[in-house]
Design a protein around this motif. Structure first.
Motif, PDB file in Angstrom:
ATOM      1  N   PRO A 275      -1.716  38.053 -55.771  1.00 14.01           N
ATOM      2  CA  PRO A 275      -1.635  37.995 -57.231  1.00 14.01           C
ATOM      3  C   PRO A 275      -2.948  37.498 -57.840  1.00 14.01           C
ATOM      4  CG  PRO A 275       0.375  37.120 -56.258  1.00 14.01           C
ATOM      5  CD  PRO A 275      -0.591  37.351 -55.126  1.00 14.01           C
ATOM      6  N   GLY A 276      -3.339  38.144 -58.949  1.00 16.67           N
ATOM      7  CA  GLY A 276      -4.595  37.768 -59.594  1.00 16.67           C
ATOM      8  C   GLY A 276      -5.806  38.347 -58.892  1.00 16.67           C
ATOM      9  N   LYS A 277      -5.607  39.259 -57.950  1.00 14.98           N
ATOM     10  CA  LYS A 277      -6.743  39.839 -57.250  1.00 14.98           C
ATOM     11  C   LYS A 277      -6.504  41.320 -56.888  1.00 14.98           C
ATOM     12  CE  LYS A 277     -10.035  37.585 -54.791  1.00 14.98           C
ATOM     13  NZ  LYS A 277      -9.900  36.163 -54.720  1.00 14.98           N
ATOM     14  N   ALA A 278      -5.549  41.594 -56.032  1.00 15.60           N
ATOM     15  CA  ALA A 278      -5.418  42.975 -55.543  1.00 15.60           C
ATOM     16  C   ALA A 278      -4.018  43.265 -55.019  1.00 15.60           C
ATOM     17  CB  ALA A 278      -6.439  43.226 -54.430  1.00 15.60           C
ATOM     18  N   GLN A 279      -3.633  44.552 -55.134  1.00 13.06           N
ATOM     19  CA  GLN A 279      -2.397  45.035 -54.517  1.00 13.06           C
ATOM     20  C   GLN A 279      -2.753  46.279 -53.708  1.00 13.06           C
ATOM     21  OE1 GLN A 279      -2.384  44.629 -58.092  1.00 13.06           O
ATOM     22  NE2 GLN A 279      -1.929  42.513 -57.565  1.00 13.06           N
ATOM     23  N   ALA A 280      -2.027  46.492 -52.630  1.00 14.19           N
ATOM     24  CA  ALA A 280      -2.302  47.671 -51.805  1.00 14.19           C
ATOM     25  C   ALA A 280      -1.349  48.794 -52.163  1.00 14.19           C
ATOM     26  CB  ALA A 280      -2.161  47.324 -50.332  1.00 14.19           C
ATOM     27  N   GLY A 281      -1.931  49.940 -52.568  1.00 14.99           N
ATOM     28  CA  GLY A 281      -1.140  51.131 -52.825  1.00 14.99           C
ATOM     29  C   GLY A 281      -1.601  52.233 -51.884  1.00 14.99           C
ATOM     30  N   GLY A 282      -1.002  53.410 -52.002  1.00  7.13           N
ATOM     31  CA  GLY A 282      -1.430  54.615 -51.295  1.00  7.13           C
ATOM     32  C   GLY A 282      -1.628  54.408 -49.807  1.00  7.13           C
ATOM     33  N   PRO A 283      -2.726  54.953 -49.259  1.00  8.30           N
ATOM     34  CA  PRO A 283      -2.951  54.905 -47.810  1.00  8.30           C
ATOM     35  C   PRO A 283      -3.040  53.476 -47.271  1.00  8.30           C
ATOM     36  CG  PRO A 283      -4.578  56.310 -48.896  1.00  8.30           C
ATOM     37  CD  PRO A 283      -3.783  55.689 -49.976  1.00  8.30           C
ATOM     38  N   MET A 284      -3.512  52.527 -48.107  1.00  6.22           N
ATOM     39  CA  MET A 284      -3.631  51.146 -47.620  1.00  6.22           C
ATOM     40  C   MET A 284      -2.241  50.539 -47.454  1.00  6.22           C
ATOM     41  SD  MET A 284      -5.885  49.063 -46.566  1.00  6.22           S
ATOM     42  CE  MET A 284      -5.602  47.433 -45.847  1.00  6.22           C
TER      43      MET A 284
END
Ligand code: HEC
Ligand code: HEC
Ligand code: HEC
Length: 487
Positions: A275-284
């Motif tokens: 939270p407050g930085k990054a989320q992994a979508g798609g291939p990740m």
């Protein structure tokens, strides 16, 4: 297989073969329960005659197969584990993964360990035919003999045989000329096992092995050159990947992940959410769902230690993508209400229920903030566009994350056109993200199609002759250079 599962395999293939576009149909497949193909460690079925030593070896092999994500590509939607038939759609036709169960009919039951090693590390089948680099052998080539031995033991004794051959791959000319891969291999297959660097710690060496070979992070995060081989001098510096963009994960503090704490990186690789930085979508998200979340604590720590000491490569940004943007003030929200721009209307209707009108999301991180978010702060808007079109689905660490799709898979009333997606993306970028980035409806159409077509695909029937000419030119140049050095 999930839409982004395809995107991933296609990414690898497209990257390797120079095919850019993916049929929208391929990307529009509904999500399915692929996680069923990940077999929990305790459930390895052992043959009755297995000794303790065999059992350990097979368990190691299973762990390695999970770390290398073999199931992701070798299991078709709703199919038996490792029975192949997973279709990789490309503009040149469909490439099917093969059956790698120990069945004599249809599988790899006749493969000796040497045959298996050659297929996995050099991309050559038992019958001597070349594999397409949709199979990531250029990364697996670094696998040690010991690990190949364990993988072979696992595939040959603990995987259930399935006697049905996968559908045959039949690409049209010139891409059906498998021998042309031998040329490509001259340039891009460095047929060498992993050698630890004595100047580095054991942990960093283990991380290098995981990142370079098993987890093949480089297959997605390292940019490709004109002939779609990995550019070693720009290792992990970020690369387009079909509809998505795999960001710079070198140790550069601004362009890469150098400023992330070890804890944040570990959490990202385990759960896909910081939270407050990054989320992994798609291939990740797929890589985390099927592989990364199952790594041991030591192996996760080794990856982090390795990433932190990679050569920093800057892409020229001055503000890191995780630090861009801020929440929208109450006054600005009220101002929007008085004189609503189109992007704001779409945002209010489609996004604000979860991400909130001020873009702050929910404080528990279930609905992430849209500022301080690498997808909106990046100079590459692909991940923002792809998330809007295809949604997000992840199922790691017992905490599923789901965002609905607004593209072809959305229900009719939720579906957004390319112009709509561009409007809402531009609103998000200017209010919450990297205000220097702007998106057009054409950009959205490109992401919808699976990314821009790359040079080799555009060359079409000239691709193979062009490859031949380039290889000959390079071989001649090397010869000349060697001759010069001798004189
Ligand atoms: C990114 C997708 C992908 C991953 C990951 C992957 N494979 Fe493959 N593999 C393929 C495809 C596609 C083919 C068929 C290629 C072709 O027909 O040219 C293939 C072919 C093979 C073959 C050749 C079998 C035959 O006789 O045709 C073997 C063996 C194999 N893979 C083993 C593995 C193992 C073991 C792993 C994990 C360590 C793995 N693969 C991971 C996509 C993948
Ligand atoms: C199949 C392709 C693929 C593989 C394999 C892969 N990645 Fe990624 N990675 C991506 C994509 C695409 C994103 C962007 C995801 C998003 O923002 O939704 C990403 C995002 C990331 C991020 C977050 C960066 C940011 O700024 O948000 C990190 C860290 C990362 N990957 C590390 C790794 C590591 C380490 C490995 C290997 C252990 C790895 N990845 C393997 C495709 C891949
Ligand atoms: C039903 C709730 C919901 C709606 C509606 C929604 N989102 Fe999301 N969004 C989420 C969730 C959940 C996540 C992922 C959280 C996680 O990964 O832990 C997410 C993630 C994101 C991300 C980060 C993606 C990445 O790859 O890093 C962006 C950007 C985003 N949403 C933008 C939007 C936009 C723009 C809209 C409107 C078009 C929208 N969202 C609508 C729930 C929603």
């Amino acid at each position: 297989m999930k839409a982004w599962g395809r995107a991933k395999a296609i990414g690898t293939l497209a990257a390797a073969l120079g095919m850019g576009a993916v049929s929208p149909l391929a990307l529009g497949q509904p999500a399915s329960a692929v996680s069923a193909t990940v077999i929990p460690a305790a459930a390895v079925p052992l043959p009755a005659t297995a000794s303790v030593a065999d059992a350990d070896l097979i368990r190691t092999g299973q762990y390695l197969a999970t770390a290398a994500d073999c199931a992701a590509c070798h299991t078709a939607q709703g199919g038996k584990p490792f029975a192949g038939g997973y279709p990789v759609n490309s503009p040149m036709g469909v490439i099917y993964s093969t059956n790698i169960t120990p069945a004599k009919q249809g599988g790899i039951g006749d493969y000796t360990e040497a045959d298996f090693a050659r297929a996995v590390r050099s991309g050559v089948r038992r019958d001597g035919v070349h594999l397409y680099p949709a199979m990531p052998y250029t990364d697996y080539t670094a696998l040690t003999d010991k690990d190949i031995h364990a993988l072979y033991a696992y595939f040959h004794t603990a995987v259930a045989p399935v006697d049905v051959a996968a559908p045959r791959t039949a690409l049209t000319f010139p891409f059906n000329v498998r021998a042309s891969m031998a040329l490509w291999n001259v340039l891009y297959l460095h047929d060498k096992r992993f050698v630890p660097d004595p100047s580095k710690t054991d942990q960093v060496n283990r991380g290098a092995y995981l990142v370079g070979a098993l987890e093949h992070c480089a297959a997605c995060h390292t940019p490709r050159d004109t002939l779609m081989g990995q550019s070693e001098s720009n290792a992990l510096a970020g690369s387009p990947l079909g509809s998505w963009y795999a960001p710079n994960i070198t140790s550069d503090p601004v362009s890469g992940i150098g400023a992330w704490s070890d804890k944040d990186l570990t959490q990202y690789l385990r759960t896909g959410s910081v939270p407050g930085k990054a989320q992994a979508g798609g291939p990740m998200a797929e890589a985390i769902d099927h592989s990364l979340q199952y790594l041991s604590d030591e192996d996760s720590a080794a990856i982090v230690a390795y990433l932190k000491q990679t050569r920093p490569i800057s892409n020229g940004e001055t503000v890191s993508r995780a630090a861009q943007g801020q929440p929208l003030s109450e006054a600005a929200i009220r101002g929007n209400d008085a004189n609503p721009p189109r992007g704001f209307q779409l945002f209010s209707g489609s996004c604000a229920a979860c991400h909130q009108a001020n873009g702050a999301g929910l404080s528990n991180g279930d609905y992430p903030s849209l500022f301080h978010n690498t997808a909106t702060g990046s100079t590459h808007p692909e991940n923002l566009i792809a998330t809007i079109l295809f949604g997000l689905h992840r199922d790691a660490a017992g905490k599923p994350a789901y965002m609905p799709a607004f593209g072809p898979n959305a229900s009719f009333t939720d579906r957004l056109t390319d112009a709509d997606v561009a409007d809402v993306a531009n609103y998000v970028l200017t209010q919450f993200g990297n205000a220097h980035v702007a998106v057009t409806a054409d950009d959205v159409a490109t992401v919808r199609r699976g990314g821009p077509p790359v040079l080799l695909a555009r060359l079409g029937s000239y691709a193979i002759p062009a490859l031949l000419v380039i290889v000959i030119a390079i071989v001649l140049l090397i010869g000349l250079w060697r001759a010069r050095r001798k004189t």
